[in-house]
Design a protein around this motif. Structure first.
Motif, PDB file in Angstrom:
ATOM      1  N   ASP B   4      43.153  33.321  37.874  1.00  0.00           N
ATOM      2  CA  ASP B   4      41.872  33.973  37.591  1.00  0.00           C
ATOM      3  C   ASP B   4      42.035  35.075  36.531  1.00  0.00           C
ATOM      4  OD1 ASP B   4      39.489  35.324  37.625  1.00  0.00           O
ATOM      5  OD2 ASP B   4      39.419  35.593  39.805  1.00  0.00           O
ATOM      6  N   GLN B   5      41.459  34.822  35.361  1.00  0.00           N
ATOM      7  CA  GLN B   5      41.585  35.777  34.250  1.00  0.00           C
ATOM      8  C   GLN B   5      40.940  37.133  34.554  1.00  0.00           C
ATOM      9  OE1 GLN B   5      42.944  35.691  31.120  1.00  0.00           O
ATOM     10  NE2 GLN B   5      43.958  33.744  31.528  1.00  0.00           N
ATOM     11  N   SER B   6      40.047  37.137  35.523  1.00  0.00           N
ATOM     12  CA  SER B   6      39.347  38.395  35.791  1.00  0.00           C
ATOM     13  C   SER B   6      40.279  39.455  36.371  1.00  0.00           C
ATOM     14  CB  SER B   6      38.165  38.158  36.742  1.00  0.00           C
ATOM     15  OG  SER B   6      38.627  37.949  38.061  1.00  0.00           O
ATOM     16  N   PHE B   7      41.506  39.063  36.723  1.00  0.00           N
ATOM     17  CA  PHE B   7      42.474  40.050  37.218  1.00  0.00           C
ATOM     18  C   PHE B   7      43.026  40.929  36.100  1.00  0.00           C
ATOM     19  CE2 PHE B   7      43.666  39.683  41.716  1.00  0.00           C
ATOM     20  CZ  PHE B   7      42.780  38.696  42.094  1.00  0.00           C
ATOM     21  N   VAL B   8      42.898  40.469  34.836  1.00  0.00           N
ATOM     22  CA  VAL B   8      43.401  41.272  33.717  1.00  0.00           C
ATOM     23  C   VAL B   8      42.648  42.604  33.689  1.00  0.00           C
ATOM     24  CG1 VAL B   8      43.665  41.407  31.217  1.00  0.00           C
ATOM     25  CG2 VAL B   8      44.052  39.238  32.399  1.00  0.00           C
ATOM     26  N   ARG B  10      42.972  44.834  36.032  1.00  0.00           N
ATOM     27  CA  ARG B  10      42.897  45.384  37.384  1.00  0.00           C
ATOM     28  C   ARG B  10      43.994  46.423  37.606  1.00  0.00           C
ATOM     29  NH1 ARG B  10      41.315  41.912  42.636  1.00  0.00           N
ATOM     30  NH2 ARG B  10      39.833  41.229  41.058  1.00  0.00           N
ATOM     31  N   ASP B  76      43.983  36.966  46.614  1.00  0.00           N
ATOM     32  CA  ASP B  76      42.881  36.587  45.733  1.00  0.00           C
ATOM     33  C   ASP B  76      43.388  36.001  44.407  1.00  0.00           C
ATOM     34  OD1 ASP B  76      41.056  37.409  47.610  1.00  0.00           O
ATOM     35  OD2 ASP B  76      40.896  39.437  46.773  1.00  0.00           O
ATOM     36  N   ASP B 111      48.060  41.130  31.402  1.00  0.00           N
ATOM     37  CA  ASP B 111      47.760  39.845  30.772  1.00  0.00           C
ATOM     38  C   ASP B 111      48.014  38.711  31.758  1.00  0.00           C
ATOM     39  OD1 ASP B 111      47.032  38.141  28.669  1.00  0.00           O
ATOM     40  OD2 ASP B 111      49.104  37.890  28.006  1.00  0.00           O
TER      41      ASP B 111
END
Lengths: 145, 148
Positions: B4-8, B10, B76, B111
């Protein structure tokens, strides 16, 4: 800083690595991944045998720089890419061979060192590079205060 | 399955304070077979200009590896840890870690990318004293093999 220029070679060193070293490093670093001490587990995930912690290899290699600089606090930056696992068979172990050479001397006096890290002629750490702040006259007088 | 790229970007909460003890530094130095007196003898360290014994350049992994597990173990994100290998590691020091430091680590995800069928996760661990003094930054890249 005299005598330190691009191409200056640091004294090369060989570092023997045995299973005992890996067990001790596991305890000291708190990295108990069994691929570093359990042959059965290592082979079950497709490795030829137990392998060294990458961080153990990394810690060994920088000694070529810290022994040369005298003050290990002189190492400001240190980075590596782990390219090939260091396989450590029992009982013979492996030998890490490390060479270092000055890559650049920056205008502010900081020295970039490239390390070449091989086991049986094969590169195990790539892009192994340190940035070092040498004292005046350092770089060739290990242990100098 | 790509991660999941949305972790970048975080940022994880600061880790519990870790007090760096002289004997822990000695234990670590013994474990890397490095006899340097700056890791053991306060007088030798002071002669080099340090306030107390200093730690080897890679010692910070003792605090940054557990801190990084916040990311690796994050359900997650869904990394299969049995497929994870260490790809790259770099330390940038403001000063050496030394005995008496009480350190905390703030880890963030720099990244996430895919390459050659593997997932690569790059993290940054900012290591500071509990008094807010920056000591070093550790950059690590973990490779999760064959998850795409």
């Amino acid at each position: 800083m005299s005598g330190v220029e691009v191409g200056t070679e640091l004294p090369a060193q060989d570092f023997p690595i045995t299973r005992r070293d890996l067990v001790r490093y596991a305890g000291a670093s708190r990295d108990f991944n069994p691929i570093h001490w359990n042959e059965r587990v290592a082979k079950s995930v497709g490795l030829p045998d137990v392998i060294a912690h990458g961080m153990f290899t990394m810690a060994s290699a920088i000694r070529v720089v810290t022994d040369w600089a005298g003050d290990p606090g002189a190492v400001i930056e240190y980075g590596v890419r782990f390219t090939r696992p260091v396989v450590v068979p029992d009982p013979d172990g492996a030998t890490l061979h490390v060479r270092g050479a000055v890559r650049a001397v920056r205008p502010d006096g900081l020295v970039e060192v490239d390390l070449t890290c091989t086991v049986q002629g094969q590169t195990v750490l790539a892009k192994a590079r340190a940035l070092v702040r040498l004292r005046d006259g350092g770089g060739a007088q290990p242990g100098r205060a | 399955m790509a991660l999941d790229q949305s972790f970048v970007g975080r940022v994880y909460p600061p880790t519990a304070p870790y007090e760096v003890a002289r004997e822990k530094i000695r234990e670590f130095a013994d474990a890397i077979n490095d006899p340097n007196p700056a890791y053991r003898d306060p007088a030798a360290a002071r002669a080099l200009g340090h306030d107390d014994v200093i730690a080897p350049p890679t010692f910070a992994i003792v605090v940054t590896l557990p801190a990084g597990h916040q990311v690796i173990d994050d359900p997650d994100l869904g990394i299969d840890y049995s497929r994870v290998v260490h790809g790259e590691q770099r330390f940038e020091h403001v000063r050496p870690v030394r005995a008496g430091d009480v350190l905390q680590v703030v880890v963030s995800v720099d990244d996430i990318r895919s390459a050659g069928g593997n997932d690569l996760v790059s993290t940054r661990a900012e290591v500071s004293t509990v008094h807010g003094e920056a000591v070093l930054t550790a950059f690590g890249t973990l490779v999760a093999r064959g998850t795409t």
